[in-house]
Design a protein around this motif. Structure first.
Motif, PDB file in Angstrom:
ATOM      1  N   LEU A 136      10.238  17.383   3.280  1.00  0.00           N
ATOM      2  CA  LEU A 136      10.106  16.539   2.102  1.00  0.00           C
ATOM      3  C   LEU A 136       8.964  15.573   2.369  1.00  0.00           C
ATOM      4  CD1 LEU A 136      11.019  15.080  -0.549  1.00  0.00           C
ATOM      5  CD2 LEU A 136      12.605  13.774   0.899  1.00  0.00           C
ATOM      6  N   THR A 137       7.967  15.565   1.490  1.00  0.00           N
ATOM      7  CA  THR A 137       6.851  14.641   1.590  1.00  0.00           C
ATOM      8  C   THR A 137       6.931  13.688   0.407  1.00  0.00           C
ATOM      9  OG1 THR A 137       5.530  16.389   2.595  1.00  0.00           O
ATOM     10  CG2 THR A 137       4.341  14.456   1.798  1.00  0.00           C
ATOM     11  N   VAL A 138       6.859  12.402   0.699  1.00  0.00           N
ATOM     12  CA  VAL A 138       6.972  11.375  -0.339  1.00  0.00           C
ATOM     13  C   VAL A 138       5.766  10.452  -0.246  1.00  0.00           C
ATOM     14  CG1 VAL A 138       8.348   9.464  -1.249  1.00  0.00           C
ATOM     15  CG2 VAL A 138       9.494  11.431  -0.183  1.00  0.00           C
ATOM     16  N   GLU A 139       5.094  10.253  -1.397  1.00  0.00           N
ATOM     17  CA  GLU A 139       3.989   9.304  -1.454  1.00  0.00           C
ATOM     18  C   GLU A 139       4.428   8.107  -2.286  1.00  0.00           C
ATOM     19  OE1 GLU A 139      -0.435   8.944  -3.393  1.00  0.00           O
ATOM     20  OE2 GLU A 139       0.172  10.889  -2.581  1.00  0.00           O
ATOM     21  N   GLY A 140       4.127   6.918  -1.800  1.00  0.00           N
ATOM     22  CA  GLY A 140       4.466   5.713  -2.538  1.00  0.00           C
ATOM     23  C   GLY A 140       4.747   4.553  -1.616  1.00  0.00           C
ATOM     24  N   THR A 141       5.447   3.565  -2.166  1.00  0.00           N
ATOM     25  CA  THR A 141       5.725   2.345  -1.412  1.00  0.00           C
ATOM     26  C   THR A 141       7.191   2.233  -0.998  1.00  0.00           C
ATOM     27  OG1 THR A 141       6.052   1.131  -3.475  1.00  0.00           O
ATOM     28  CG2 THR A 141       3.835   1.062  -2.512  1.00  0.00           C
ATOM     29  N   ALA A 142       8.027   3.204  -1.359  1.00  0.00           N
ATOM     30  CA  ALA A 142       9.444   3.181  -0.967  1.00  0.00           C
ATOM     31  C   ALA A 142       9.556   3.272   0.556  1.00  0.00           C
ATOM     32  CB  ALA A 142      10.197   4.330  -1.623  1.00  0.00           C
ATOM     33  N   SER A 143      10.538   2.571   1.099  1.00  0.00           N
ATOM     34  CA  SER A 143      10.729   2.579   2.554  1.00  0.00           C
ATOM     35  C   SER A 143      11.444   3.851   3.001  1.00  0.00           C
ATOM     36  CB  SER A 143      11.554   1.362   2.978  1.00  0.00           C
ATOM     37  OG  SER A 143      12.899   1.510   2.546  1.00  0.00           O
ATOM     38  N   ASP A 144      11.316   4.146   4.294  1.00  0.00           N
ATOM     39  CA  ASP A 144      12.050   5.282   4.863  1.00  0.00           C
ATOM     40  C   ASP A 144      13.537   5.147   4.561  1.00  0.00           C
ATOM     41  OD1 ASP A 144       9.588   5.948   5.935  1.00  0.00           O
ATOM     42  OD2 ASP A 144      10.333   6.204   7.982  1.00  0.00           O
ATOM     43  N   ALA A 145      14.082   3.941   4.757  1.00  0.00           N
ATOM     44  CA  ALA A 145      15.518   3.715   4.567  1.00  0.00           C
ATOM     45  C   ALA A 145      15.937   4.006   3.131  1.00  0.00           C
ATOM     46  CB  ALA A 145      15.877   2.285   4.948  1.00  0.00           C
ATOM     47  N   THR A 168       0.827  -1.198   0.000  1.00  0.00           N
ATOM     48  CA  THR A 168       0.000   0.000   0.000  1.00  0.00           C
ATOM     49  C   THR A 168       0.867   1.256   0.000  1.00  0.00           C
ATOM     50  OG1 THR A 168      -1.665  -1.184   1.290  1.00  0.00           O
ATOM     51  CG2 THR A 168      -1.840   1.196   1.224  1.00  0.00           C
ATOM     52  N   ALA A 169       0.478   2.218  -0.832  1.00  0.00           N
ATOM     53  CA  ALA A 169       1.196   3.495  -0.862  1.00  0.00           C
ATOM     54  C   ALA A 169       0.934   4.249   0.432  1.00  0.00           C
ATOM     55  CB  ALA A 169       0.750   4.325  -2.057  1.00  0.00           C
ATOM     56  N   THR A 170       1.968   4.890   0.944  1.00  0.00           N
ATOM     57  CA  THR A 170       1.835   5.687   2.158  1.00  0.00           C
ATOM     58  C   THR A 170       2.441   7.059   1.922  1.00  0.00           C
ATOM     59  OG1 THR A 170       3.934   4.855   3.013  1.00  0.00           O
ATOM     60  CG2 THR A 170       1.936   3.675   3.693  1.00  0.00           C
ATOM     61  N   LEU A 171       2.153   7.966   2.828  1.00  0.00           N
ATOM     62  CA  LEU A 171       2.691   9.319   2.792  1.00  0.00           C
ATOM     63  C   LEU A 171       3.702   9.439   3.922  1.00  0.00           C
ATOM     64  CD1 LEU A 171       2.212  11.910   1.168  1.00  0.00           C
ATOM     65  CD2 LEU A 171       0.600  12.605   2.917  1.00  0.00           C
ATOM     66  N   LYS A 172       4.932   9.792   3.581  1.00  0.00           N
ATOM     67  CA  LYS A 172       5.998   9.917   4.574  1.00  0.00           C
ATOM     68  C   LYS A 172       6.529  11.343   4.546  1.00  0.00           C
ATOM     69  CE  LYS A 172       7.754   5.160   3.996  1.00  0.00           C
ATOM     70  NZ  LYS A 172       6.516   4.573   3.637  1.00  0.00           N
ATOM     71  N   SER A 173       6.926  11.864   5.704  1.00  0.00           N
ATOM     72  CA  SER A 173       7.466  13.223   5.796  1.00  0.00           C
ATOM     73  C   SER A 173       8.821  13.196   6.480  1.00  0.00           C
ATOM     74  CB  SER A 173       6.520  14.122   6.580  1.00  0.00           C
ATOM     75  OG  SER A 173       5.293  14.255   5.897  1.00  0.00           O
ATOM     76  N   PHE A 174       9.715  14.047   5.973  1.00  0.00           N
ATOM     77  CA  PHE A 174      11.081  14.113   6.483  1.00  0.00           C
ATOM     78  C   PHE A 174      11.525  15.561   6.622  1.00  0.00           C
ATOM     79  CE2 PHE A 174      10.511  10.367   3.911  1.00  0.00           C
ATOM     80  CZ  PHE A 174      11.074   9.343   4.662  1.00  0.00           C
ATOM     81  N   GLN A 175      12.354  15.835   7.608  1.00  0.00           N
ATOM     82  CA  GLN A 175      13.001  17.138   7.730  1.00  0.00           C
ATOM     83  C   GLN A 175      14.307  17.060   6.949  1.00  0.00           C
ATOM     84  OE1 GLN A 175      13.317  18.789  11.648  1.00  0.00           O
ATOM     85  NE2 GLN A 175      14.925  20.211  11.041  1.00  0.00           N
ATOM     86  N   THR A 176      14.584  18.088   6.136  1.00  0.00           N
ATOM     87  CA  THR A 176      15.782  18.076   5.298  1.00  0.00           C
ATOM     88  C   THR A 176      16.473  19.438   5.346  1.00  0.00           C
ATOM     89  OG1 THR A 176      14.767  18.924   3.264  1.00  0.00           O
ATOM     90  CG2 THR A 176      14.545  16.544   3.683  1.00  0.00           C
ATOM     91  N   GLY A 195      23.577  14.237  -1.249  1.00  0.00           N
ATOM     92  CA  GLY A 195      24.348  15.215  -0.487  1.00  0.00           C
ATOM     93  C   GLY A 195      23.549  16.059   0.479  1.00  0.00           C
ATOM     94  N   TYR A 196      22.347  15.605   0.837  1.00  0.00           N
ATOM     95  CA  TYR A 196      21.505  16.387   1.744  1.00  0.00           C
ATOM     96  C   TYR A 196      21.278  15.639   3.056  1.00  0.00           C
ATOM     97  CZ  TYR A 196      20.733  19.310  -2.255  1.00  0.00           C
ATOM     98  OH  TYR A 196      20.939  20.146  -3.327  1.00  0.00           O
ATOM     99  N   ASP A 197      20.971  16.423   4.091  1.00  0.00           N
ATOM    100  CA  ASP A 197      20.627  15.861   5.396  1.00  0.00           C
ATOM    101  C   ASP A 197      19.138  15.555   5.408  1.00  0.00           C
ATOM    102  OD1 ASP A 197      23.237  16.323   6.292  1.00  0.00           O
ATOM    103  OD2 ASP A 197      22.729  18.319   7.023  1.00  0.00           O
ATOM    104  N   ILE A 198      18.766  14.475   6.080  1.00  0.00           N
ATOM    105  CA  ILE A 198      17.366  14.068   6.136  1.00  0.00           C
ATOM    106  C   ILE A 198      17.123  13.267   7.396  1.00  0.00           C
ATOM    107  CG2 ILE A 198      17.924  12.067   4.685  1.00  0.00           C
ATOM    108  CD1 ILE A 198      15.005  12.175   3.652  1.00  0.00           C
ATOM    109  N   ARG A 199      15.948  13.479   7.999  1.00  0.00           N
ATOM    110  CA  ARG A 199      15.543  12.640   9.123  1.00  0.00           C
ATOM    111  C   ARG A 199      14.009  12.583   9.135  1.00  0.00           C
ATOM    112  NH1 ARG A 199      16.965  16.856  13.924  1.00  0.00           N
ATOM    113  NH2 ARG A 199      14.940  17.861  13.934  1.00  0.00           N
ATOM    114  N   PRO A 200      13.461  11.452   9.559  1.00  0.00           N
ATOM    115  CA  PRO A 200      11.998  11.298   9.567  1.00  0.00           C
ATOM    116  C   PRO A 200      11.344  12.290  10.529  1.00  0.00           C
ATOM    117  CG  PRO A 200      13.082   9.174   9.828  1.00  0.00           C
ATOM    118  CD  PRO A 200      14.128  10.220   9.968  1.00  0.00           C
ATOM    119  N   LEU A 201      10.177  12.778  10.137  1.00  0.00           N
ATOM    120  CA  LEU A 201       9.346  13.605  11.024  1.00  0.00           C
ATOM    121  C   LEU A 201       8.296  12.689  11.634  1.00  0.00           C
ATOM    122  CD1 LEU A 201       8.550  16.880   9.063  1.00  0.00           C
ATOM    123  CD2 LEU A 201       9.861  16.658  11.160  1.00  0.00           C
ATOM    124  N   ASN A 202       8.091  12.800  12.914  1.00  0.00           N
ATOM    125  CA  ASN A 202       7.079  11.962  13.587  1.00  0.00           C
ATOM    126  C   ASN A 202       5.812  12.733  13.797  1.00  0.00           C
ATOM    127  OD1 ASN A 202       8.841   9.826  13.679  1.00  0.00           O
ATOM    128  ND2 ASN A 202       9.662  10.420  15.663  1.00  0.00           N
TER     129      ASN A 202
END
Length: 71
Positions: free
Chosen positions: A45-54, A2-10, A64-71
């Motif tokens: 950064l908001t990503v929709e799809g089936t790709a994993s956080d990792a 299932t596609a999900t919506l993930k958000s990250f601070q970058t 070359g960018y910094d990224i971490r998951p937003l809870n």
């Protein structure tokens, strides 16, 4: 899967940065659509799809960018 919506601070903070990350996210399997809110202080950064956080974190760091998951 299932596609999900993930958000990250970058630190993707301008149009040029968004253009430089585009090939990385556009070619990642499982990414349907993505966007970066450069107006938000967290540069979300908001990503929709089936790709994993990792997988998402790996390609953003490879670009070359910094990224971490937003809870």
């Amino acid at each position: 899967m299932t596609a999900t919506l993930k958000s990250f601070q970058t630190n993707i903070n301008c149009g040029s940065c968004v253009r430089s990350i585009s090939p990385f996210l556009d070619e990642l399997d499982g990414v349907t659509i993505w966007r970066v809110d450069v107006e938000d202080d967290r540069k979300v950064l908001t990503v929709e799809g089936t790709a994993s956080d990792a997988e998402i974190i790996r390609v953003v760091e490879d670009a070359g960018y910094d990224i971490r998951p937003l809870n």
